[in-house]
Design a protein around this motif. Sequence first.
Motif, mmCIF file in Angstrom:
data_model
loop_
_atom_site.group_PDB
_atom_site.id
_atom_site.type_symbol
_atom_site.label_atom_id
_atom_site.label_comp_id
_atom_site.label_asym_id
_atom_site.label_seq_id
_atom_site.Cartn_x
_atom_site.Cartn_y
_atom_site.Cartn_z
ATOM 1 N N HIS A 152 47.239 41.391 38.628
ATOM 2 C CA HIS A 152 47.889 40.275 39.316
ATOM 3 C C HIS A 152 48.682 40.730 40.538
ATOM 4 O O HIS A 152 49.044 39.900 41.378
ATOM 5 N N LEU B 80 36.324 42.951 50.288
ATOM 6 C CA LEU B 80 35.530 41.899 49.651
ATOM 7 C C LEU B 80 34.112 42.356 49.350
ATOM 8 O O LEU B 80 33.490 41.872 48.403
ATOM 9 N N PRO C 65 45.774 36.404 44.311
ATOM 10 C CA PRO C 65 45.904 34.938 44.391
ATOM 11 C C PRO C 65 44.637 34.253 44.916
ATOM 12 O O PRO C 65 44.234 33.210 44.418
ATOM 13 N N GLN C 66 44.004 34.870 45.897
ATOM 14 C CA GLN C 66 42.790 34.297 46.459
ATOM 15 C C GLN C 66 41.632 34.365 45.465
ATOM 16 O O GLN C 66 40.845 33.421 45.353
ATOM 17 N N ILE C 67 41.536 35.461 44.735
ATOM 18 C CA ILE C 67 40.477 35.613 43.740
ATOM 19 C C ILE C 67 40.650 34.574 42.637
ATOM 20 O O ILE C 67 39.688 33.905 42.238
ATOM 21 N N LYS C 68 41.873 34.420 42.139
ATOM 22 C CA LYS C 68 42.138 33.411 41.108
ATOM 23 C C LYS C 68 41.803 32.015 41.618
ATOM 24 O O LYS C 68 41.224 31.195 40.905
ATOM 25 N N ALA C 69 42.170 31.727 42.871
ATOM 26 C CA ALA C 69 41.880 30.410 43.447
ATOM 27 C C ALA C 69 40.378 30.174 43.557
ATOM 28 O O ALA C 69 39.889 29.074 43.263
ATOM 29 N N LEU C 70 39.629 31.190 43.963
ATOM 30 C CA LEU C 70 38.174 31.051 44.061
ATOM 31 C C LEU C 70 37.546 30.772 42.696
ATOM 32 O O LEU C 70 36.702 29.881 42.562
ATOM 33 N N TYR D 196 46.550 42.735 46.124
ATOM 34 C CA TYR D 196 46.891 41.877 47.269
ATOM 35 C C TYR D 196 45.942 40.698 47.449
ATOM 36 O O TYR D 196 46.299 39.699 48.073
ATOM 37 N N LEU D 197 44.744 40.743 46.872
ATOM 38 C CA LEU D 197 43.820 39.607 46.945
ATOM 39 C C LEU D 197 43.802 38.787 45.649
ATOM 40 O O LEU D 197 43.011 37.853 45.521
#
Length: 117
Positions: free
Chosen positions: A72, A5, A78-83, A75-76
């Motif tokens: 896509h 991160l 989904p979290q990046i898109k959600a943020l 491994y991060l």
Amino acid sequence: MRAPLDTVFGVDSNVRVLRVLAAHGGPLSSSDITRRAKLSKTGTRQGLISLEECGAIVTEGSGHSRLHRFNHDYYLAPQIKALFGAESVSSRRCSMPYVSARENRRRIFRVSLSTVV
């Protein structure tokens, strides 16, 4: 990589480049990213290099015909898109136009006058 991160979000240009690519969903040239992210060419290039090294983006092509896209499979991802999705919703809520109390009173007064006449 000890703290991924830090690499992804540690520099403003990384965040802005990643935001553009995640929102677009497809490949973009570096000049398109520069324009959309409102960065300098150097800032965009540094962001692209850093994000490609950590795997957050994928670069295809060679030379002047290179295209970059959000990875896509990272491994991060989904979290990046959600943020970024949460950020987008939050910024829309905060972008409502501010109306001063004085202007609000004027509007109410105009409406009340129009109903009296």
